[in-house]
Design a protein around this motif. Structure first.
Motif, PDB file in Angstrom:
ATOM      1  N   ASP A  92       0.719  -0.869   0.154  1.00  0.00           N
ATOM      2  CA  ASP A  92       0.333   0.332   0.417  1.00  0.00           C
ATOM      3  C   ASP A  92       0.877   1.478   0.036  1.00  0.00           C
ATOM      4  O   ASP A  92       1.801   1.443   1.120  1.00  0.00           O
ATOM      5  CB  ASP A  92      -0.761   0.199   1.539  1.00  0.00           C
ATOM      6  N   ASP A  93       0.951   2.222  -0.946  1.00  0.00           N
ATOM      7  CA  ASP A  93       1.705   3.009  -1.459  1.00  0.00           C
ATOM      8  C   ASP A  93       1.142   4.411  -0.406  1.00  0.00           C
ATOM      9  O   ASP A  93      -0.074   4.705  -0.864  1.00  0.00           O
ATOM     10  CB  ASP A  93       2.214   3.474  -1.997  1.00  0.00           C
ATOM     11  N   VAL A  94       2.162   5.390  -0.334  1.00  0.00           N
ATOM     12  CA  VAL A  94       1.256   6.881  -0.366  1.00  0.00           C
ATOM     13  C   VAL A  94       1.228   7.170  -1.240  1.00  0.00           C
ATOM     14  O   VAL A  94       1.812   7.660  -2.074  1.00  0.00           O
ATOM     15  CB  VAL A  94       2.081   7.134   0.739  1.00  0.00           C
ATOM     16  N   GLU A  95      -0.108   7.957  -1.783  1.00  0.00           N
ATOM     17  CA  GLU A  95       0.177   8.372  -2.825  1.00  0.00           C
ATOM     18  C   GLU A  95      -0.014  10.206  -2.968  1.00  0.00           C
ATOM     19  O   GLU A  95       0.625  10.432  -1.666  1.00  0.00           O
ATOM     20  CB  GLU A  95      -1.823   8.533  -3.139  1.00  0.00           C
ATOM     21  N   PRO A  96       1.359  10.431  -3.905  1.00  0.00           N
ATOM     22  CA  PRO A  96       2.092  11.788  -3.688  1.00  0.00           C
ATOM     23  C   PRO A  96       1.175  13.059  -3.609  1.00  0.00           C
ATOM     24  O   PRO A  96       0.620  12.878  -3.866  1.00  0.00           O
ATOM     25  CB  PRO A  96       3.386  11.444  -4.768  1.00  0.00           C
ATOM     26  N   GLU A  97       1.624  13.576  -3.243  1.00  0.00           N
ATOM     27  CA  GLU A  97       0.558  15.405  -2.902  1.00  0.00           C
ATOM     28  C   GLU A  97       0.800  15.980  -4.046  1.00  0.00           C
ATOM     29  O   GLU A  97       1.413  15.583  -5.555  1.00  0.00           O
ATOM     30  CB  GLU A  97       1.346  16.172  -2.395  1.00  0.00           C
ATOM     31  N   PRO A 102       4.371   9.415  -8.941  1.00  0.00           N
ATOM     32  CA  PRO A 102       4.766   9.574  -8.174  1.00  0.00           C
ATOM     33  C   PRO A 102       6.032  11.015  -8.965  1.00  0.00           C
ATOM     34  O   PRO A 102       6.506  10.832 -10.080  1.00  0.00           O
ATOM     35  CB  PRO A 102       5.844   8.904  -8.625  1.00  0.00           C
ATOM     36  N   ARG A 103       6.305  11.997  -8.001  1.00  0.00           N
ATOM     37  CA  ARG A 103       7.414  12.483  -8.473  1.00  0.00           C
ATOM     38  C   ARG A 103       8.463  12.727  -7.317  1.00  0.00           C
ATOM     39  O   ARG A 103       8.340  12.397  -6.393  1.00  0.00           O
ATOM     40  CB  ARG A 103       7.814  14.515  -8.304  1.00  0.00           C
ATOM     41  N   ARG A 104       9.809  12.830  -7.581  1.00  0.00           N
ATOM     42  CA  ARG A 104      11.411  13.472  -6.794  1.00  0.00           C
ATOM     43  C   ARG A 104      11.175  13.933  -6.808  1.00  0.00           C
ATOM     44  O   ARG A 104      11.597  15.431  -7.544  1.00  0.00           O
ATOM     45  CB  ARG A 104      12.584  12.210  -7.405  1.00  0.00           C
ATOM     46  N   ALA A 112      15.221  13.891  -2.141  1.00  0.00           N
ATOM     47  CA  ALA A 112      14.178  13.511  -0.762  1.00  0.00           C
ATOM     48  C   ALA A 112      14.557  12.272  -0.264  1.00  0.00           C
ATOM     49  O   ALA A 112      14.513  11.266  -1.168  1.00  0.00           O
ATOM     50  CB  ALA A 112      12.531  13.626  -1.463  1.00  0.00           C
ATOM     51  N   PRO A 113      14.043  12.043   1.044  1.00  0.00           N
ATOM     52  CA  PRO A 113      14.514  11.077   1.677  1.00  0.00           C
ATOM     53  C   PRO A 113      13.374   9.625   1.896  1.00  0.00           C
ATOM     54  O   PRO A 113      11.973  10.323   1.036  1.00  0.00           O
ATOM     55  CB  PRO A 113      14.197  11.034   3.163  1.00  0.00           C
ATOM     56  N   LEU A 114      14.198   8.390   1.140  1.00  0.00           N
ATOM     57  CA  LEU A 114      13.457   7.120   1.178  1.00  0.00           C
ATOM     58  C   LEU A 114      11.933   7.502   2.087  1.00  0.00           C
ATOM     59  O   LEU A 114      12.068   7.884   2.998  1.00  0.00           O
ATOM     60  CB  LEU A 114      13.491   5.999   0.770  1.00  0.00           C
ATOM     61  N   PRO A 115      10.346   7.081   1.698  1.00  0.00           N
ATOM     62  CA  PRO A 115      10.261   6.729   2.792  1.00  0.00           C
ATOM     63  C   PRO A 115       9.772   5.842   3.138  1.00  0.00           C
ATOM     64  O   PRO A 115      10.721   5.316   3.375  1.00  0.00           O
ATOM     65  CB  PRO A 115       8.400   6.128   1.835  1.00  0.00           C
ATOM     66  N   ARG A 139      -3.942   3.446   5.513  1.00  0.00           N
ATOM     67  CA  ARG A 139      -3.958   3.362   4.039  1.00  0.00           C
ATOM     68  C   ARG A 139      -3.629   4.567   3.844  1.00  0.00           C
ATOM     69  O   ARG A 139      -4.354   5.772   4.754  1.00  0.00           O
ATOM     70  CB  ARG A 139      -5.050   3.442   3.990  1.00  0.00           C
ATOM     71  N   GLY A 140      -2.107   5.569   3.071  1.00  0.00           N
ATOM     72  CA  GLY A 140      -2.424   6.834   2.491  1.00  0.00           C
ATOM     73  C   GLY A 140      -1.614   7.780   3.867  1.00  0.00           C
ATOM     74  O   GLY A 140      -1.435   8.360   3.899  1.00  0.00           O
TER      75      GLY A 140
END
Length: 411
Positions: A92-97, A102-104, A112-115, A139-140
C-alpha cells in the motif's frame, strides 16, 4: 500464533471426530484434546439445543457475504525464499501530493529521503488479512507491506517441506521475511511489526541479519508474541490436561497431516465446535462483533491440517531471547492482551524486561487476536510508535480504524 496455538488444538479436535475410525491414536487424541474443547463445547451444545444446523449455516453465510473484513487489497508482488518458495505480498503506497504520478522532489540538489516502509508479519494459521483494521487506518499515511508466510494465505507451500520433508523452523521464517524485505522494500528505513508467530519471525530476522536491523530498521512492534519457553504455556487448562496434550499432540498432528483430505472433511462436519474453540482462544471479551469472530474463523479454517502439523513442532524449539538485544537502541512497542491463553501476557512482560526502553502495553479484556478484538488500542499505540520513529509526521491523522462492537461498521 504460537507453539501452544489454539488453532493447532482446534484442528486436532475437529479432525479427531472425522478420523477416529482409521487410527487408534486419534481416539486417544480425542480424549486428551477434549479437555481443551470442554468449555467451548458446553456453550456450543446449548446453542445446538435452540438453533438448528440449517439456521447456523445461513447465519455463517450471511456474515461471510456482509462482512468486508479482509477485503483490502494492494499492489501485489512475489518474493522467493532461499528454497524457492513463492511468497506473496501486497504494498500500500502513499499517494504523492498533487496527483497519482510519483515525483521526486529535490532539496539542495539531493533526492528527498526514501519513505519509511512498515512491514507486517502475521501469526500461525492466519494471513496478512489479520491486520485488516491497522491496514485500513494507515492507508495513505505511510507505505506498508503485508505478506503471507509460507504455506499460509496466498503464498505457496514450502518447497522444502513438500519436496524434501524438511521441518519448518522459525529461522526459515526469518529468512523468508528477509526475502520479502529485499523484494518489497529494498531501500529506505523499515518498521517491523509482528503478531505471535510473526513476532518470532521478526526476532529470527534480527538473529540472522543484525546488520539489517542496525542499518535500516527504525522501530519494532511485537504483538502477542514470545521469545521462548512456549512449552510452559498451559492453555488455561489444569495440569493433567496440559500434560496429556503436550505428550501426544505432536505425533497426532503428524498422523492427521498424512490424512489431510479425510481430516478436512472432519473439520467441516464439526464446524460449530471448531468455531466455539476459536472464539475462546482468540478473544477474551464477550461482546466481540460476530462478523469479526467469523472472519477469524475463516482465516483459521483456510489453513490446511498438514500445514498446521508442519509448523507446530517449530515452536517448541523457538528461543530468540538473545536476539532481542538487536532492538536495544530502537523504539519498541510490546503489546499483549491480558486474557491471551495462547501466548500469555507474561511472555510480553519478559520481552519488555529485556528491553527497558520499550513501551509495554497490556490490554484488559483482550485475547490472542488483540489487533482484531481491540483494533483502536493497537492502532493508536502503533501510530504513536511510527511518530516516535519519524515514520509519520507528528500532525498526521490516522484514519478510522473501526471497532469490534456489535454496532460498528468494519474498517
Amino acid at each position: 500464533m504460537s507453539e501452544s496455538s489454539a488453532e493447532a488444538v482446534v484442528a486436532v479436535a475437529s479432525a479427531t471426530g472425522a478420523a477416529g475410525n482409521w487410527r487408534r491414536a486419534t481416539g486417544i487424541a480425542g480424549a486428551a484434546i477434549g479437555v481443551v474443547a470442554a468449555g467451548a463445547a458446553a456453550g456450543v451444545a446449548l446453542e445446538r439445543m435452540t438453533v438448528g444446523r440449517g439456521m447456523r449455516k445461513k447465519a455463517r453465510l450471511a456474515l461471510d457475504s456482509a462482512g468486508p473484513y479482509g477485503s483490502l487489497r494492494g499492489t501485489p508482488g512475489k518474493a522467493y525464499a532461499d528454497d524457492g518458495t513463492e511468497l506473496y505480498y501486497e504494498v500500500d503506497d502513499v499517494e504523492p501530493e498533487g496527483g497519482s504520478a510519483p515525483r521526486r522532489r529535490r532539496l539542495f540538489g539531493r533526492k528527498a529521503p526514501l519513505p519509511v516502509t512498515v512491514v507486517f508479519s502475521h501469526g500461525y494459521c492466519l494471513s496478512q488479512d489479520s491486520w485488516h483494521f491497522q491496514r485500513a487506518a494507515l492507508r495513505g499515511v505511510v507505505r506498508t507491506v503485508h505478506w503471507d508466510q509460507r504455506s499460509h494465505g496466498r503464498s505457496a507451500r514450502g518447497v522444502q517441506q513438500v519436496q524434501d520433508d524438511v521441518p519448518v523452523s522459525i529461522e526459515q521464517l526469518g529468512r523468508d521475511l528477509k526475502a520479502v524485505v529485499d523484494a518489497a522494500a529494498p531501500e529506505g528505513p523499515i518498521v517491523l511489526v509482528g503478531h505471535s508467530m510473526g513476532g518470532m519471525t521478526v526476532m529470527a530476522l534480527a538473529d540472522q541479519y543484525p546488520e539489517l536491523i542496525r542499518e535500516r530498521v527504525v522501530a519494532v512492534a511485537l504483538v502477542g508474541t514470545s521469545s521462548g519457553r512456549l512449552g510452559e504455556v498451559n492453555f488455561g487448562l489444569p495440569v493433567a490436561g496440559v500434560n496429556a496434550v503436550r505428550r501426544i499432540l505432536p505425533g497426532v498432528l503428524k498422523a492427521l497431516g498424512q490424512r489431510a483430505e479425510l481430516v478436512e472433511k472432519g473439520r467441516q462436519a464439526t464446524a460449530d465446535l471448531f468455531a466455539g474453540i476459536i472464539k475462546r482462544y482468540s478473544f477474551a471479551s464477550r461482546d466481540v462483533d460476530p462478523a469479526v469472530a467469523r472472519f477469524a474463523e475463516r482465516m483459521i479454517e483456510g489453513t490446511p491440517i498438514d500445514v498446521v502439523a508442519e509448523f507446530y513442532p517449530a515452536f517448541t524449539d523457538h528461543d530468540k531471547t538473545e536476539a532481542l538485544a538487536h532492538f536495544q537502541d530502537l523504539p519498541v512497542l510490546v503489546l499483549a492482551g491480558i486474557g491471551d491463553l495462547v501466548t500469555p501476557s507474561e511472555h510480553s512482560e519478559a520481552i519488555a524486561g529485556l528491553l527497558p526502553e520499550a513501551e509495554l502495553v497490556l490490554v484488559p479484556d483482550a485475547g490472542h487476536l488483540v489487533m482484531l478484538e481491540h483494533p483502536e488500542v493497537v492502532t493508536d499505540r502503533l501510530a504513536d510508535l511510527l511518530t516516535r520513529a519519524g515514520a509519520v509526521p507528528a500532525g498526521a491523522t490516522v484514519g478510522g480504524y473501526g471497532s469490534t462492537s456489535s454496532t460498528a461498521q468494519p474498517g
